[in-house]
Design an enzyme around this catalytic site. Structure first.
Site, PDB file in Angstrom:
ATOM      1  CB  THR A  53       5.032   0.211  -2.837  1.00 12.49           C
ATOM      2  OG1 THR A  53       5.794  -0.341  -1.772  1.00 12.49           O
ATOM      3  CG2 THR A  53       5.888   0.281  -4.078  1.00 12.49           C
TER       4      THR A  53
ATOM      5  CE  LYS B  11      -2.492  -0.887   3.592  1.00 11.22           C
ATOM      6  NZ  LYS B  11      -1.822  -2.166   3.893  1.00 11.22           N
TER       7      LYS B  11
ATOM      8  CG  PHE C 149       5.014  -9.159  -6.806  1.00 13.76           C
ATOM      9  CD1 PHE C 149       5.944  -9.355  -5.800  1.00 13.76           C
ATOM     10  CD2 PHE C 149       3.868  -8.421  -6.518  1.00 13.76           C
ATOM     11  CE1 PHE C 149       5.739  -8.824  -4.538  1.00 13.76           C
ATOM     12  CE2 PHE C 149       3.666  -7.889  -5.259  1.00 13.76           C
ATOM     13  CZ  PHE C 149       4.606  -8.092  -4.257  1.00 13.76           C
TER      14      PHE C 149
ATOM     15  CE  LYS D  98       4.906  -2.894   6.975  1.00 16.20           C
ATOM     16  NZ  LYS D  98       3.878  -1.885   7.230  1.00 16.20           N
TER      17      LYS D  98
ATOM     18  CB  ALA E   2      -4.676  -0.370  10.779  1.00 14.44           C
TER      19      ALA E   2
ATOM     20  CD1 TRP F 208       9.085  -2.559  -5.308  1.00 12.15           C
ATOM     21  CD2 TRP F 208       9.721  -3.784  -7.068  1.00 12.15           C
ATOM     22  NE1 TRP F 208      10.134  -3.347  -4.898  1.00 12.15           N
ATOM     23  CE2 TRP F 208      10.544  -4.113  -5.962  1.00 12.15           C
ATOM     24  CE3 TRP F 208       9.926  -4.439  -8.278  1.00 12.15           C
ATOM     25  CZ2 TRP F 208      11.555  -5.071  -6.038  1.00 12.15           C
ATOM     26  CZ3 TRP F 208      10.935  -5.386  -8.366  1.00 12.15           C
ATOM     27  CH2 TRP F 208      11.744  -5.695  -7.245  1.00 12.15           C
TER      28      TRP F 208
ATOM     29  NE  ARG G 292      -0.424   3.851   8.930  1.00 14.07           N
ATOM     30  CZ  ARG G 292      -0.616   2.570   9.179  1.00 14.07           C
ATOM     31  NH1 ARG G 292      -1.012   2.183  10.381  1.00 14.07           N
ATOM     32  NH2 ARG G 292      -0.441   1.660   8.250  1.00 14.07           N
TER      33      ARG G 292
ATOM     34  CG  PHE H  75      -3.160  -3.929   8.832  1.00 15.45           C
ATOM     35  CD1 PHE H  75      -2.013  -4.550   8.370  1.00 15.45           C
ATOM     36  CD2 PHE H  75      -3.165  -3.474  10.136  1.00 15.45           C
ATOM     37  CE1 PHE H  75      -0.900  -4.729   9.177  1.00 15.45           C
ATOM     38  CE2 PHE H  75      -2.065  -3.643  10.948  1.00 15.45           C
ATOM     39  CZ  PHE H  75      -0.930  -4.267  10.479  1.00 15.45           C
TER      40      PHE H  75
END
Length: 976
Positions: free
Chosen positions: A429, A427, A800, A462, A681, A829, A451, A712
Site C-alpha cells: 500500500t 508495504k 490507521f 492473507k 521472502a 489508504w 511481486r 516482510f
C-alpha cells in the site's frame, strides 16, 4: 531506348556537374487511381519514345520551360542521402529498409526503385506475389511486414482493382510511405502534413508544375480519371497552393466543358479512345500520371498522338520514385526518434475518496482503468514492445532494454518494513501510495515494481496483495488471480524437471548401458545424431566426439548414466496452493515404477528455484544458462547433477519464454506498475524481478523514481535485496522506505497477540503511548539494519484511523533519533496519492544525497561465516548452531565449488529470531540451522532456520470461504 534508364541512373551516381541547359528524360508514369500505391511504370523507355511536337521553340510566349527532371530527381536523392548520412553518424548500424509487395511483372520499375534506393543508401526487399493474387494474400504479406521491426516503409505495386480500403488500411500508417491509408490522408486534410506521409505521385505533380514555372495561385486545375487517395491528395495540395480544383471521371457529361476551363489537367488514369485530344485547349498544361501496368496501354500523351499545348506527361513516375525514397528517409528518422527516450505524457486518473473507506474491491471496481495500450504509449513504450493480455494488462518485451541502453537510470527506492504482525503493515500500500504521490501529484515519473501474489495466501490466510484502500493496483482481481500465467509456467517447468529426475533413475535402474544409449540417441530415418544439449554434455565430460557410433563402451556408460543418488535429491515438486498434507509424501508406489519409490515432498510454487531464477535473471540467455545450472541432486560419487545433465534446459526455457517478460498494470490513479515474479521472502529472496526494475529505471528517465518492494521485515526482504538482488543486477539503491504502523509497534511493545478475523483488543484501538514507545525498539533495530548497508532511511508511518496524533508524533520523533533521514505519517489508504505527498518529498530529498551503499559480507567468505554474519549483524543472534545434516550439506557444496555464493536465509518473518512469538528485539539467542540447500541456478545458498516449512498450510477458516463469483455479472467477490 532501353538503355536510357540505366544511363540516367548511372548519371545519378555521378558527381553533380555545373548547371547547364536543362535536360529532360521522358518516362511514362503510372500511378494507381488510389494514389501512389504503386510505382510508376517505365515501359515508355522500352517502347517508342514519343518525340515532342516541338522542343523549346514550340512554346509560345509565356509558356513554361520544360522542367529539368534530371536535376530535380538528383536534388531529391542527394538531399535524402545527406539526411541519412547525418542520421547514421549518430546511429552507425541504422539503414532504413523499404519493403515492396509486387503482384505483377513490372521488373523495370523494380530496377528503378533498387537503383534510387542504392544511390540514397537504403535497402529494398521485394515480396513477389503471383499476378492473380487476391486481397487476402496481399493483406497476409502486409500484416507480416507491419510486425517486422527491420522494415521502416511499405509500398504496394499491384493492379488498380486490388487497391481496396481493406488492403490499404491494413498498412501501418507509420510505414505507409505512399500516403494511402485513411490515417495519413486524414492528417493531411487536417493540416498535419508534418506528421503524415503524402502521396509521392501527388507531390511529384506539384513539384513538376512549380519547377516548370507554372504559378498555381488562382489557376483552375482539373483532375481527370483519378479517385481514392490520389484524387483526395491532389485536391488538398492544389487548394493549399491557392488553386481552384475540379474533378471529373472520363465519361462524365461535363468533361469537355471542364477541360475547356482548365489551366492544368492532371490525368489520373488512361484516356479512353473515345475521348478526343482536341477537347484539351491549346496552352493547357497536361500531366499524365497514369499507366496501365498490366496491359501495357499508355495513357494520354503516348507516341503518335497529337496534343495541343505544353505536355509534361512523362516526368511524374521517376520523380515520384525519388520522393518515395525521401519519405523512406523521413520514416527512418521518425523511427529513430521513437527509439529514443521520450518524456511521459501521462494522463492520471482522478480519485473521489469516500468516507468511510469502502472495501478494496469496491474501490477497485469504482475506477475505470485506462486501456493498457494507452498507458504503454504514455510512458514511451512502442507498439511492438508490448503483448496485450485483455484490456488492462500487458507483457513488456525485453528488446526495450537494448533500445534504451544509452538512457540514464532513474532513482532506485526500496520499500521494506519493520517485523510484521499477522495483520500486515502495508508495504504494498505504501509502495503504491508513494508512486501515486510522485507521479499524479508531483508530476515526477515513477514506477512501482511489485511481486505477483501466490494463489496459496490469496485463498489461505492473507488474501490479496494489490495494496489497499485508495492505494492499490487495478483491476485487483486480475492482479491476484492468475495474472498472465507466470506462476503456472513456473509450476509446469518445475514439475517437468521433477518428473525427469525420477524417470531417469527408473530407466537407468532397468536398462543396460547399450539399451539406455540406444534410446537416448535413437536411430531416426536411418540416422543417429546427438542433440545440441547432448553435445554439450559430451563436452562437459571431456568426450570430444560428435558421431554417436564413435563412442567407446566406457564413454557410452559415462554419457548415458547420471547415477543419481536418490538420497541427495533436493528438487521437489511444487503446487501454488497451501496444502500441509503434501509436506511429506511417498512417490513411486505403482507397480509400473518397479520399486523405485522414495520419500519426497511438495513446496509452494513460489518457493521453486525457477521462481528465484526468474526474479534474478538479466536476459533470456542468462535465464537459460541459470536453468541449466540448477543442481537437483548429487551422483553416487558426490558430483552435482544439473538440469543440463538431464537434457531438459531447452524445454524449461520454452516453458518460461513468456514468463520472463514483466507484466504492466496501473494504480488507481493511472500510474504504471510492473508486476513480475513472486518469491516468498521467508523461504526465498522475496523481491520482484531484476528485469522489471531495470526496464522501469530506463522508462522513468534520469529524474524519475522506481519504487520496488521487499517482502516482510528489513531483516529478511531488505537484507536479501541488498546482498542477493543487488549483486545480481548491479543496481545501486538510493533510499530505503521503512514502513511501520502504530498497531504493530504496540504488539512489539508487549501488546496482546492478534488473529486475523478476530476483533482487535482495546490496546490497539485506544491510545497507549507506553506500548508504542516500548515497541519502537523494533523500528530502531530495522533502521540500524538499513544503515549497515549505507543507505538513507525514510520511515513511512502507515496511519490507521485509530491512531492518535500523540502516537504518530512519538513514532516519528523516535525514528529520527534512531538515525532515520526523515519520518513521515502517510494517509494514502484513505485519500490516495495526495496522502503521501510529504513522503514523496522526503524520499526525493533523501535520494539527492550521495549513496554510500555497501554489501554486508564478502561472498568469498566460507558459507558458515556468511551465515554467522547475517545472524549476528542483522538478527542480533549470539551465534549459530548447525545440525549435522546442515554441516554435511555445507561441506558438500563447498567441495563442489559453490562456496562463494551469497546466502538466502529461510526463516520466520514474524520475529528477528527463529521463534515467531519473540517480538521486539530478541537478544542473546542461538540461531539453529536445520538444513542447507543450494540454489545454484538462482545463485545462492539456502539455509533453513529452525523448523521453517516450504509448504504453508491452510488455517481453520481460509479466505476461500469468502471468495465467490456472481454468475450473472461474472464478478469476483470476497477478495480483499
Amino acid at each position: 531506348m532501353s538503355a536510357l534508364l540505366p544511363r540516367f541512373l548511372r548519371q545519378l551516381r555521378c558527381p553533380l556537374k555545373p548547371a547547364g541547359p536543362p535536360r529532360r528524360l521522358r518516362v511514362s508514369s503510372r500511378a494507381s487511381c488510389n494514389g501512389g500505391g504503386g510505382y510508376g511504370g517505365v515501359e515508355g523507355l522500352l517502347g517508342q519514345r514519343r518525340q515532342r511536337r516541338q522542343r523549346n521553340s514550340s512554346h509560345g510566349p509565356g509558356s513554361p520551360a520544360p522542367p529539368a527532371q534530371n536535376s530535380i530527381v538528383r536534388e531529391v536523392i542527394q538531399n535524402s542521402k545527406e539526411v541519412l548520412r547525418l542520421l547514421q553518424e549518430k546511429n552507425p548500424a541504422f539503414k532504413p529498409v523499404l519493403a515492396i509487395i509486387q503482384a505483377g511483372d513490372d521488373n523495370l520499375m523494380q530496377e528503378v526503385n533498387q537503383n534510387l534506393a542504392e544511390e540514397a543508401g537504403l535497402n529494398i526487399t521485394h515480396i513477389f506475389l503471383p499476378p492473380e493474387s487476391g486481397e487476402d494474400e496481399i493483406i497476409d504479406e502486409i500484416l507480416k511486414i507491419n510486425e517486422d521491426t527491420r522494415v521502416h516503409g511499405l509500398a504496394l505495386q499491384i493492379s488498380e482493382n486490388l487497391f481496396s480500403n481493406k488492403v490499404l488500411n491494413a498498412l501501418k500508417p507509420e510505414k505507409d510511405v505512399d500516403g494511402v491509408t485513411d490515417v495519413n490522408l486524414g492528417r493531411l486534410v487536417r493540416g498535419d502534413a508534418h506528421e503524415c506521409f503524402v502521396s509521392p505521385v501527388a507531390r511529384a505533380v506539384i513539384e513538376l508544375l512549380e519547377k516548370s514555372g507554372v504559378s498555381l495561385d488562382g489557376k483552375k486545375i482539373l483532375v481527370v480519371g483519378a479517385h481514392g487517395s490520389l484524387e483526395a491528395t491532389l485536391q488538398c495540395l492544389f487548394q493549399r497552393k491557392g488553386s481552384m480544383t475540379m474533378s471529373s471521371q472520363w465519361r462524365a457529361p461535363q468533361l469537355q466543358s471542364k477541360l475547356r476551363e482548365a489551366d492544368v489537367a492532371v490525368l489520373g488514369s488512361p484516356r479512353p479512345e473515345e475521348i478526343p485530344l482536341s477537347w484539351i485547349q491549346p496552352g493547357t498544361t497536361v500531366l499524365n500520371c497514369s499507366h496501365d501496368l498490366l496491359s501495357g496501354k499508355l495513357g494520354c500523351g503516348s507516341s503518335g498522338e497529337h496534343v495541343s499545348g505544353p505536355i509534361t506527361e512523362n516526368d511524374v513516375s521517376l520523380l515520384a520514385a525519388a520522393l518515395r525514397i525521401q519519405n523512406m528517409v523521413v520514416s527512418g528518422r521518425r523511427w529513430l526518434r521513437e527509439q529514443q527516450y521520450r518524456r511521459w505524457r501521462l494522463h492520471c486518473l482522478k480519485l473521489q475518496p469516500l468516507s468511510p473507506v469502502p472495501s478494496d474491491i469496491e474501490i477497485s471496481r469504482a475506477q475505470t482503468p485506462k486501456s493498457v495500450e494507452v498507458l504503454a504509449k504514455e510512458i514511451g513504450l512502442l507498439a511492438d514492445e508490448i503483448e496485450i493480455y485483455g484490456k488492462s494488462k500487458a507483457k513488456v518485451r525485453l528488446s526495450l532494454l537494448e533500445r534504451l541502453k544509452g538512457q540514464a537510470d532513474g532513482k532506485y527506492v526500496l520499500v521494506a518494513g519493520i517485523t510484521p504482525t499477522p495483520l500486515g503493515e502495508g508495504k504494498s500500500t505504501v509502495t503504491v501510495g508513494l508512486v501515486q504521490a510522485l507521479t499524479a501529484h508531483l508530476n515526477i515519473n515513477s514506477f512501482a515494481c511489485l511481486r505477483q501474489p501466490s494463489q496459496g495466501p490469496t485463498f489461505g490466510v492473507k488474501g490479496g496483495a494489490a495494496g489497499g484502500g485508495y492505494a492499490q493496483v487495478i483491476p485487483m482481481e486480475e492482479f491476484n488471480l492468475h495474472l498472465t500465467g507466470d506462476i503456472h509456467a513456473i509450476t509446469a517447468a518445475n514439475n517437468l524437471l521433477a518428473a525427469a529426475i525420477d524417470t531417469r533413475i527408473l530407466h537407468e535402474n532397468t536398462q543396460t548401458d547399450k539399451a539406455l544409449y540406444n534410446r537416448l540417441v535413437p536411430l531416426v530415418n536411418g540416422v543417429r545424431e546427438f542433440s545440441d544439449i547432448q553435445l554439450a554434455r559430451l563436452k562437459k565430460l571431456g568426450i570430444n566426439k560428435t558421431e554417436p557410433g564413435a563412442l567407446t563402451e566406457e564413454e557410452i556408460s559415462k554419457f548415458a548414466r547420471l547415477d543419481i543418488d536418490p538420497s541427495t535429491i533436493t528438487w521437489q515438486r511444487v503446487l501454488d496452493t497451501n496444502d500441509r498434507f503434501l509436506r511429506k509424501i511417498t512417490i513411486g508406489q505403482a507397480n509400473t515404477e518397479k520399486g523405485c519409490s522414495r520419500q519426497a515432498q511438495f513446496d509452494i510454487a513460489v518457493a521453486s528455484e525457477i521462481m528465484a531464477v526468474l526474479a534474478l535473471t538479466n536476459s533470456l540467455k542468462d535465464m537459460k544458462e541459470r536453468l541449466g545450472r540448477m543442481v537437483v541432486a548429487s551422483d553416487k560419487n558426490g558430483h552435482p547433477v544439473t538440469a543440463e545433465d538431464l537434457g531438459v534446459t531447452g524445454a524449461l526455457t520454452v516453458l518460461m519464454k513468456d514468463a520472463i517478460k514483466p507484466n504492466l498494470m496501473q494504480t488507481l490513479e493511472g500510474t504504471p506498475v510492473f508486476v513480475h515474479a513472486g518469491p516468498f521472502a521467508n523461504i526465498a529472496h522475496g523481491n520482484s524481478s531484476v528485469l522489471a526494475d531495470k526496464i522501469a529505471l530506463k522508462l522513468v528517465g534520469e529524474e524519475g523514481f522506481v519504487v520496488t518492494e521487499a517482502g516482510f521485515g528489513a531483516d529478511i526482504g531488505m537484507e536479501k535485496f541488498f546482498n542477493i538482488k543487488c549483486r545480481a543486477s548491479g543496481l545501486v539503491p538510493n533510499v530505503v522506505v521503512l514502513v511501520a504502523t502504530v498497531r504493530a509497534l504496540k504488539m512489539h511493545g508487549g501488546g496482546p497477540s492478534v488473529t486475523a478475523g478476530v476483533p482487535l483488543k482495546r490496546e490497539y484501538t485506544e491510545e497507549n503511548i507506553q506500548l508504542v514507545a516500548d515497541g519502537c525498539c523494533n523500528l530502531q533495530k530495522q533502521i540500524q539494519i538499513a544503515q549497515l548497508f549505507g543507505v538513507p532511511v525514510v520511515v513511512a508511518l502507515n496511519v490507521f484511523k485509530t491512531d492518535t496524533q500523540a502516537e504518530i508524533d512519538l513514532v516519528c520523533e523516535l525514528a529520527k533519533r534512531a538515525g532515520a533521514f526523515d519520518a513521515v505519517p502517510c494517509y494514502h489508504w484513505s485519500v490516495g496519492g495526495k496522502g503521501s505527498v510529504d513522503l514523496a518529498w522526503a524520499v526525493r530529498e533523501a535520494a539527492s544525497k550521495r549513496s554510500r551503499f555497501r554489501f554486508l559480507y564478502d561472498v568469498q567468505l566460507p558459507i558458515v561465516e556468511k551465515i554467522r554474519t547475517i545472524a549476528q549483524a542483522v538478527y542480533g543472534a549470539r551465534d549459530v548452531e548447525l545440525s549435522p545434516e546442515a554441516q554435511s550439506k555445507i561441506d558438500r557444496y563447498t567441495q563442489q565449488g559453490f562456496g562463494n555464493l551469497p546466502i538466502c536465509m529461510a526463516k520466520t518473518h514474524l520475529s528477528l529470531s527463529h521463534q515467531p512469538d519473540k517480538k521486539g528485539v530478541p537478544r542473546d539467542f542461538i540461531l539453529p540451522i536445520s538444513d542447507v540447500r543450494a540454489s545454484i541456478g538462482a545463485g545462492f545458498i539456502y539455509p533453513l532456520v529452525g523448523t521453517m516449512s516450504t509448504m504453508p498450510g491452510l488455517p481453520t477458516r481460509p479466505c476461500f470461504y469468502d471468495i465467490d463469483l456472481d454468475t450473472e455479472m461474472e464478478q469476483v467477490r470476497g477478495l480483499f
